[in-house]
Design a protein around this motif. Structure first.
Motif, mmCIF file in Angstrom:
data_model
loop_
_atom_site.group_PDB
_atom_site.id
_atom_site.type_symbol
_atom_site.label_atom_id
_atom_site.label_comp_id
_atom_site.label_asym_id
_atom_site.label_seq_id
_atom_site.Cartn_x
_atom_site.Cartn_y
_atom_site.Cartn_z
ATOM 1 N N LEU A 200 18.819 9.911 5.618
ATOM 2 C CA LEU A 200 17.675 10.789 5.443
ATOM 3 C C LEU A 200 16.932 10.435 4.163
ATOM 4 C CD1 LEU A 200 19.168 14.274 6.434
ATOM 5 C CD2 LEU A 200 17.906 12.658 7.863
ATOM 6 N N PRO A 201 15.629 10.757 4.039
ATOM 7 C CA PRO A 201 14.881 10.451 2.811
ATOM 8 C C PRO A 201 15.490 11.149 1.603
ATOM 9 C CG PRO A 201 13.390 11.044 4.599
ATOM 10 C CD PRO A 201 14.770 11.354 5.080
ATOM 11 N N ARG A 202 15.191 10.606 0.429
ATOM 12 C CA ARG A 202 15.794 11.113 -0.802
ATOM 13 C C ARG A 202 15.272 12.496 -1.172
ATOM 14 N NH1 ARG A 202 12.227 6.918 -2.523
ATOM 15 N NH2 ARG A 202 10.400 7.725 -3.649
ATOM 16 N N SER A 203 14.053 12.850 -0.750
ATOM 17 C CA SER A 203 13.465 14.151 -1.077
ATOM 18 C C SER A 203 12.470 14.508 0.018
ATOM 19 C CB SER A 203 12.780 14.125 -2.445
ATOM 20 O OG SER A 203 11.749 13.161 -2.467
ATOM 21 N N ARG A 204 11.945 15.717 -0.050
ATOM 22 C CA ARG A 204 11.029 16.179 0.986
ATOM 23 C C ARG A 204 9.673 15.496 0.929
ATOM 24 N NH1 ARG A 204 12.305 22.709 0.769
ATOM 25 N NH2 ARG A 204 14.558 22.497 0.924
ATOM 26 N N GLN A 205 9.335 14.894 -0.205
ATOM 27 C CA GLN A 205 8.129 14.084 -0.306
ATOM 28 C C GLN A 205 8.496 12.780 -0.985
ATOM 29 O OE1 GLN A 205 4.944 15.573 -2.728
ATOM 30 N NE2 GLN A 205 3.485 14.051 -2.003
ATOM 31 N N CYS A 206 8.192 11.669 -0.331
ATOM 32 C CA CYS A 206 8.526 10.345 -0.850
ATOM 33 C C CYS A 206 7.259 9.509 -0.936
ATOM 34 C CB CYS A 206 9.545 9.646 0.046
ATOM 35 S SG CYS A 206 11.126 10.499 0.204
ATOM 36 N N ILE A 207 7.024 8.915 -2.107
ATOM 37 C CA ILE A 207 5.934 7.963 -2.290
ATOM 38 C C ILE A 207 6.547 6.577 -2.240
ATOM 39 C CG2 ILE A 207 4.070 7.193 -3.784
ATOM 40 C CD1 ILE A 207 3.623 9.960 -2.667
ATOM 41 N N LEU A 208 6.211 5.814 -1.196
ATOM 42 C CA LEU A 208 6.807 4.503 -0.961
ATOM 43 C C LEU A 208 5.721 3.461 -0.772
ATOM 44 C CD1 LEU A 208 9.345 5.673 1.778
ATOM 45 C CD2 LEU A 208 9.937 5.239 -0.596
ATOM 46 N N GLN B 177 0.827 -1.204 0.000
ATOM 47 C CA GLN B 177 0.000 0.000 0.000
ATOM 48 C C GLN B 177 0.863 1.257 0.000
ATOM 49 O OE1 GLN B 177 -3.687 -1.897 2.623
ATOM 50 N NE2 GLN B 177 -3.139 0.237 2.896
ATOM 51 N N THR B 178 0.252 2.362 -0.435
ATOM 52 C CA THR B 178 0.991 3.611 -0.605
ATOM 53 C C THR B 178 1.231 4.278 0.744
ATOM 54 O OG1 THR B 178 -0.023 3.929 -2.770
ATOM 55 C CG2 THR B 178 0.961 5.866 -1.724
ATOM 56 N N PHE B 179 2.479 4.685 0.954
ATOM 57 C CA PHE B 179 2.860 5.466 2.132
ATOM 58 C C PHE B 179 3.452 6.782 1.639
ATOM 59 C CE2 PHE B 179 6.118 6.659 5.341
ATOM 60 C CZ PHE B 179 5.251 6.949 6.389
ATOM 61 N N ASP B 180 2.721 7.849 1.862
ATOM 62 C CA ASP B 180 3.136 9.191 1.426
ATOM 63 C C ASP B 180 3.774 9.895 2.621
ATOM 64 O OD1 ASP B 180 3.497 11.703 0.411
ATOM 65 O OD2 ASP B 180 1.441 11.979 -0.281
ATOM 66 N N TYR B 181 5.100 10.022 2.587
ATOM 67 C CA TYR B 181 5.802 10.655 3.707
ATOM 68 C C TYR B 181 6.379 11.988 3.255
ATOM 69 C CZ TYR B 181 8.901 11.495 7.623
ATOM 70 O OH TYR B 181 9.519 12.064 8.701
ATOM 71 N N ARG B 182 6.159 13.007 4.081
ATOM 72 C CA ARG B 182 6.662 14.351 3.796
ATOM 73 C C ARG B 182 7.453 14.847 4.998
ATOM 74 N NH1 ARG B 182 1.587 17.074 0.476
ATOM 75 N NH2 ARG B 182 0.932 15.140 -0.541
ATOM 76 N N VAL B 183 8.641 15.333 4.725
ATOM 77 C CA VAL B 183 9.514 15.804 5.784
ATOM 78 C C VAL B 183 8.897 17.021 6.454
ATOM 79 C CG1 VAL B 183 11.780 16.746 6.306
ATOM 80 C CG2 VAL B 183 11.557 14.889 4.657
ATOM 81 N N ARG B 184 8.850 17.017 7.789
ATOM 82 C CA ARG B 184 8.194 18.081 8.529
ATOM 83 C C ARG B 184 9.183 18.901 9.345
ATOM 84 N NH1 ARG B 184 2.317 16.166 10.415
ATOM 85 N NH2 ARG B 184 2.058 18.389 10.002
ATOM 86 N N PHE B 185 10.472 18.668 9.147
ATOM 87 C CA PHE B 185 11.469 19.451 9.863
ATOM 88 C C PHE B 185 11.798 20.675 9.023
ATOM 89 C CE2 PHE B 185 11.599 16.158 12.714
ATOM 90 C CZ PHE B 185 11.963 14.950 12.135
ATOM 91 N N ASN B 186 11.194 21.784 9.332
ATOM 92 C CA ASN B 186 11.404 22.989 8.537
ATOM 93 C C ASN B 186 12.679 23.719 8.908
ATOM 94 O OD1 ASN B 186 9.014 22.632 7.136
ATOM 95 N ND2 ASN B 186 7.821 23.634 8.734
ATOM 96 N N ASP B 187 13.229 23.448 10.065
ATOM 97 C CA ASP B 187 14.448 24.125 10.512
ATOM 98 C C ASP B 187 15.537 23.082 10.729
ATOM 99 O OD1 ASP B 187 12.474 26.263 12.607
ATOM 100 O OD2 ASP B 187 13.142 26.586 10.561
#
Length: 468
Positions: free
Chosen positions: A358-366, A313-323
């Motif tokens: 760390l993830p490859r980009s700020r939004q990862c579809i895995l 199933q799709t896991f949409d992860y977005r990095v939330r560390f803005n600083d």
């Protein structure tokens, strides 16, 4: 004048012209209106454009159309609209004065042309739109059979006459349509019965296509899944020169695992993007919504009926560390990272999420199976089976509600551990590095103790109620 015109016969009147140019008003800006008609009365022409006040309002407003009504007093006609265009020109006023000069043998004339520049033009209004049907409030008198103007009988001439107007019975009907056409612009488009007539299907030069729309489906619990590809997919592969080995490689990958992401297929198969784009519609269909959104699924495989498809199933992860983390994890459109960060961030073409990276980009579809973290895989194994009452839903698939939020917390905790180790290593090497407190999580407070983070992850796994 040419020399032939200047050499006149005896008794003719040669003319010399002197031009005087006045450039005083060259900086004055004017607006050109190309009026579609022969103007015999300037005042009536201005009234057809709405009057001086309406014209000034249009000129002072950007991208507003200039309305032309051939019957200003008739509300039952559609105006012709004029659009503004850029133009370049000057307005000249020319006065020519002639003076005859008589001599003994000849008579000549001298002309003085006074040319005055009234201003320059930068914008012009042209009436290139269609002129719709116009209606006149004229009706035939039933008694005299003559045509008469009945506007005053349709509308009260003055507000004070409204009471008398509504008390007077109307003996005729005048119901013109609001408009005949929705658009007033001219289209030079030709319609043909066969859009593909005369086109070469093999080269795809005049009508290129991307994916076949038949393999792009929306998720539904009742609709059937695609069982096979269209015949056009074979032609598309021939155009892209897809070899049998490349096609068999992708087929074998879908036999081993029925659900894939695009980036994982490119990474594991080592096939170029253009050829993969031609192969996928032949072997798999694509979900645009649902628990398997953006996933390619093998034809004939129904993830709604297979409990093992929860791993995919799709896991949409977005990095939330803005600083603190944005300088490490990049947007895909950005360039390469600094050399000292290459060992910390996964490559852009890497389809998995690994520990200590760390993830490859700020939004990862895995896929959930692409998250190579032991705690996440353990949670997937503990999901209740259909024998205990689990069912596939349109929103969550085979996973329980809130499962994705727990996985996000685990991934966020691992990212904090990775960043903490990186900063500690930089301080130890004497590079200065950054400040640990600059990393902020929107969901949980930051801690520098790695053991505490590991305990938090374990608690999340233990708190998951597998009996539900």
């Amino acid at each position: 004048m040419s020399e032939d015109n200047n050499s006149l016969e005896a008794g003719s009147c040669p003319t010399d012209t002197i031009t005087v140019l006045d450039k005083t008003n060259l900086t004055t800006e004017l607006v050109l209106v190309e009026y579609p008609g022969i103007v015999k009365n300037v005042e009536k022409m201005i009234n057809t454009l709405g009057g001086n006040r309406k014209i000034s309002e249009v000129f002072s407003t950007e991208n507003k159309r200039l309305e032309l009504r051939y019957h200003p007093g008739n509300p039952y006609n559609k105006p012709v609209n004029g659009d503004s265009h850029r133009s370049c020109g000057i307005l000249l006023k020319v006065k020519i004065k002639k003076q005859r000069i008589k001599s003994e043998n000849n008579v000549s004339s001298k002309s003085v042309a006074n040319v005055t520049i009234l201003g320059h033009v930068t914008k012009a209004y042209r009436f290139n739109s269609l002129c719709d049907f116009q209606y006149l409030p004229i009706m035939k008198d039933p008694v005299t059979k003559d045509m008469k103007y009945v506007l005053n009988e349709l509308l009260p001439p003055k507000p004070k006459d409204c009471e008398q107007f509504f008390n007077t019975p109307n003996s005729f009907l005048f119901l013109p349509p609001f408009s005949f056409s929705k658009y007033d612009t001219v289209y030079s488009r030709f319609f043909r019965d066969n859009q593909d007539a005369g086109r070469i299907d093999l080269l795809k030069s005049s009508n290129p296509k991307t994916y076949d729309s038949k393999n792009i489906v929306s998720f539904s619990m009742s609709d059937p899944i695609p069982m096979g590809s269209a015949a056009e997919t074979v032609k598309n592969m021939a155009v892209k020169y897809v070899s049998d080995d490349q096609l068999n490689t992708v087929k074998k990958m879908f036999e081993e695992c029925p659900v894939w992401t695009r980036i994982a297929l490119l990474y594991e198969s080592k096939i170029s993007h253009d050829k993969m784009k031609a192969i996928l519609p032949h072997v798999a269909y694509y979900y645009v919504t649902g628990p398997w959104r953006t996933m390619y699924v093998r034809y004939g495989y129904d993830p709604r009926k297979e409990f093992s498809s929860r791993f995919h199933q799709t896991f949409d992860y977005r990095v939330r560390f803005n600083d603190g983390i944005t300088e490490f994890v990049r947007v895909r459109s950005q360039g390469k990272l600094p050399e000292n960060h290459e060992g910390l961030v996964l490559p852009l073409d890497y389809p998995y999420l690994e520990m200590n990276y760390l993830p490859r980009s700020r939004q990862c579809i895995l896929r959930y199976s692409d998250i190579r973290l032991p705690q996440v895989q353990e949670m997937l194994q503990k999901v209740p089976t259909p024998l205990t009452g689990a069912v596939c839903t349109e929103k969550y698939g085979w996973l329980p509600q809130g499962f994705d939020n727990q996985v996000r917390q685990i991934v966020a905790s691992y990212i904090k551990v990775t960043m903490t180790d990186f900063f500690k290593k930089q301080k130890k090497d004497g590079d200065g590095g950054g400040d640990d407190e600059s990393i902020i999580d929107d969901e949980a407070p930051f801690t520098d103790d790695e053991d505490d983070l590991t305990d938090d992850i374990k608690n999340l796994v233990e708190e998951m109620d597998v009996s539900e």
